[in-house]
Design an enzyme around this catalytic site. Structure first.
Site, PDB file in Angstrom:
ATOM      1  N   SER A 252      92.574 -17.069  40.219  1.00 14.10           N
ATOM      2  CA  SER A 252      92.157 -18.492  39.871  1.00 14.10           C
ATOM      3  C   SER A 252      91.185 -18.870  40.915  1.00 14.10           C
ATOM      4  O   SER A 252      90.189 -18.368  41.127  1.00 14.10           O
ATOM      5  CB  SER A 252      93.606 -19.172  39.719  1.00 14.10           C
ATOM      6  OG  SER A 252      93.178 -20.417  39.298  1.00 14.10           O
ATOM      7  N   LYS A 256      87.824 -17.366  42.980  1.00 14.62           N
ATOM      8  CA  LYS A 256      86.584 -17.641  43.490  1.00 14.62           C
ATOM      9  C   LYS A 256      86.101 -17.358  44.845  1.00 14.62           C
ATOM     10  O   LYS A 256      85.085 -16.827  45.342  1.00 14.62           O
ATOM     11  CB  LYS A 256      86.335 -19.251  43.122  1.00 14.62           C
ATOM     12  CG  LYS A 256      86.871 -19.715  41.772  1.00 14.62           C
ATOM     13  CD  LYS A 256      86.534 -21.187  41.677  1.00 14.62           C
ATOM     14  CE  LYS A 256      87.525 -21.409  40.571  1.00 14.62           C
ATOM     15  NZ  LYS A 256      87.359 -21.076  39.252  1.00 14.62           N
ATOM     16  N   HIS A 394      96.923 -17.717  31.933  1.00 19.22           N
ATOM     17  CA  HIS A 394      96.692 -17.576  33.149  1.00 19.22           C
ATOM     18  C   HIS A 394      97.721 -17.503  34.234  1.00 19.22           C
ATOM     19  O   HIS A 394      98.647 -18.357  34.095  1.00 19.22           O
ATOM     20  CB  HIS A 394      96.100 -19.170  33.515  1.00 19.22           C
ATOM     21  CG  HIS A 394      95.203 -19.296  34.870  1.00 19.22           C
ATOM     22  ND1 HIS A 394      93.845 -18.484  35.162  1.00 19.22           N
ATOM     23  CD2 HIS A 394      95.172 -19.847  35.747  1.00 19.22           C
ATOM     24  CE1 HIS A 394      93.640 -18.771  35.981  1.00 19.22           C
ATOM     25  NE2 HIS A 394      94.288 -19.735  36.769  1.00 19.22           N
TER      26      HIS A 394
END
Length: 415
Positions: A252, A256, A394
């Site tokens: 998640s 990044k 997710h």
């Protein structure tokens, strides 16, 4: 001839990218120069991409702190029923024990005959949350309360309690990772930089107030990436770890950070992006899923203030996330998605990885051996770029870890 082949591959990617202007070509420099060999990539294109993304999106990070102190405060060779040696280190970026402290937790498999490859990843709720091991120091940093992972016995007044041990263990198959011959290292995101208001008042960012003055300010994604590099500094000093075979992984928002860490710090031998979505692996140019407006409205601290100029212009960006992934080349890259994770645009994550492929090929590393988005549950593991999309939403599951370990067996352990 090689340049023509790569151009053809890249042109084919334009259709997959989706709506908006054409994706910036990773092999065309800002002055129009066509990058046709590894030296041009290394000396011209790579540095200008790092500067572009730093200035326009992630913000400027400080150099490695000269005064950083690393204190090993725990080394237990009988952890997890004698399966592992548990090592815990306190990292003080400014060398002051009263200053910010980042706790690094490391498990090394005891069956190893020598230094082992490792997977490094940040965690969401403190080191103690990944396992019930009573020897893990409980974080003293701020912890979320309103989440399905915690309850009254786990967190009170944003401080972790004894009941927080192992609350996130389902995402961390520690014993399985050790059995496969890998060390696992982790640090808590809030030890590095706050993910809550006041955003820049504590952690590593508080040590560099001058980096918050301009529009290219030191954002939180960049701070987490910087923290991963500081963890790498510590792992390089640990004899039980093969520092030449450390991969960086993130899920998640932390995915990044893992991508940006891998792009900047070439010491990471492999990079794993897990459902990193917008600002991670997905392409903004597709205009699908979470967009720049939401990123800047809900998470205004994640990226530099300069990134706000692109609100409403997702499909017109002069850059995109395939360029971040291209900066990982020629090292192994793995991108993973979940089919129900619509905000992350699973197909856009695959398209981003595929659009980075020309750089990997230019550097002689190969690519992502799939021309179209793979079917759910059909991982692509036999290239320097790996990919899978699994059923569900997710999350970070055993299925995901199994693919990461299989890819690592090919790309890290085999070295």
């Amino acid at each position: 001839m090689t340049r023509m082949i790569l151009a053809g591959v890249y042109a084919a990617m334009m259709g997959m990218a989706g709506a908006g202007t054409a994706l910036p070509d990773p092999l065309t420099a800002l002055d129009g120069t066509k990058i046709g060999n590894p030296a041009q990539w290394r000396e011209k294109r790579r540095p200008e991409l790092l500067e572009l993304l730093t200035k326009q999106m992630y913000g400027r990070s400080p150099a490695r702190p000269e005064k950083m102190k690393i204190e090993v405060f725990d080394r237990d060779p009988h952890a997890l029923g004698d399966k592992a040696t548990r090592i815990q280190m306190a990292l003080y970026p400014n060398g002051d024990p009263k200053g910010p402290r980042m706790d690094l937790l490391v498990y090394v498999p005891n069956q190893a005959k020598g230094p082992v490859p490792a997977i490094l990843a940040l965690n969401f709720w403190g080191n103690q949350a990944i396992h019930t091991d009573p020897g893990i120091r409980i974080t003293e940093s701020w912890v979320e309360e309103k989440t399905s992972y915690v309850n009254l016995s786990a967190v009170k007044d944003h401080r972790a309690l004894e009941g927080s041990r192992g609350i996130n263990a389902k995402q961390w198959p520690v014993e399985r990772i050790l059995e496969r011959g890998y060390a696992l290292a982790t640090m808590y995101r809030e030890d590095i930089a706050p993910d809550h208001e006041p955003y820049f008042a504590s952690g590593a960012q508080s040590l560099y107030p001058e980096l918050q003055q301009g529009d290219d300010n030191f954002g939180t994604i960049a701070a987490w990436a910087w923290g991963l590099s500081r963890a790498m500094d510590a792992l390089e000093k640990e004899p039980a770890i093969d520092a030449k075979r450390v991969g960086v992984l993130g899920w998640s928002r932390l995915g990044k950070a893992a991508l940006w860490a891998g792009a900047n710090d070439e010491r990471f031998a492999a990079v794993y992006s897990h459902e990193s979505g917008a600002g991670g692996a997905k392409l903004f140019h597709r205009g699908v899923g979470e967009n720049i407006e939401r990123l800047n409205r809900v998470f205004p601290h994640w990226f530099a203030r300069s990134f706000r100029q692109y609100v409403g212009k997702d499909t017109e960006l002069p850059f995109d996330q395939h360029l971040v992934m291209a900066l990982v080349a020629p090292r192994p890259l793995y991108v993973a998605s979940a089919i129900e994770d619509k905000n992350a645009d699973p197909e856009g994550e695959f398209a981003g990885a595929k659009a980075a492929e020309p750089v990997f090929k230019l550097l002689g590393a190969g690519g992502l051996p799939a021309e179209t988005w793979p079917a759910v549950g059909q991982p692509v593991l036999d290239g320097i770029i790996g990919y899978h999309v699994r059923p569900g939403g997710h999350d970070l599951t055993d299925h995901d870890w199994e693919q990461y370990l299989a890819f690592s067996d090919r790309q890290l352990k085999a070295r």
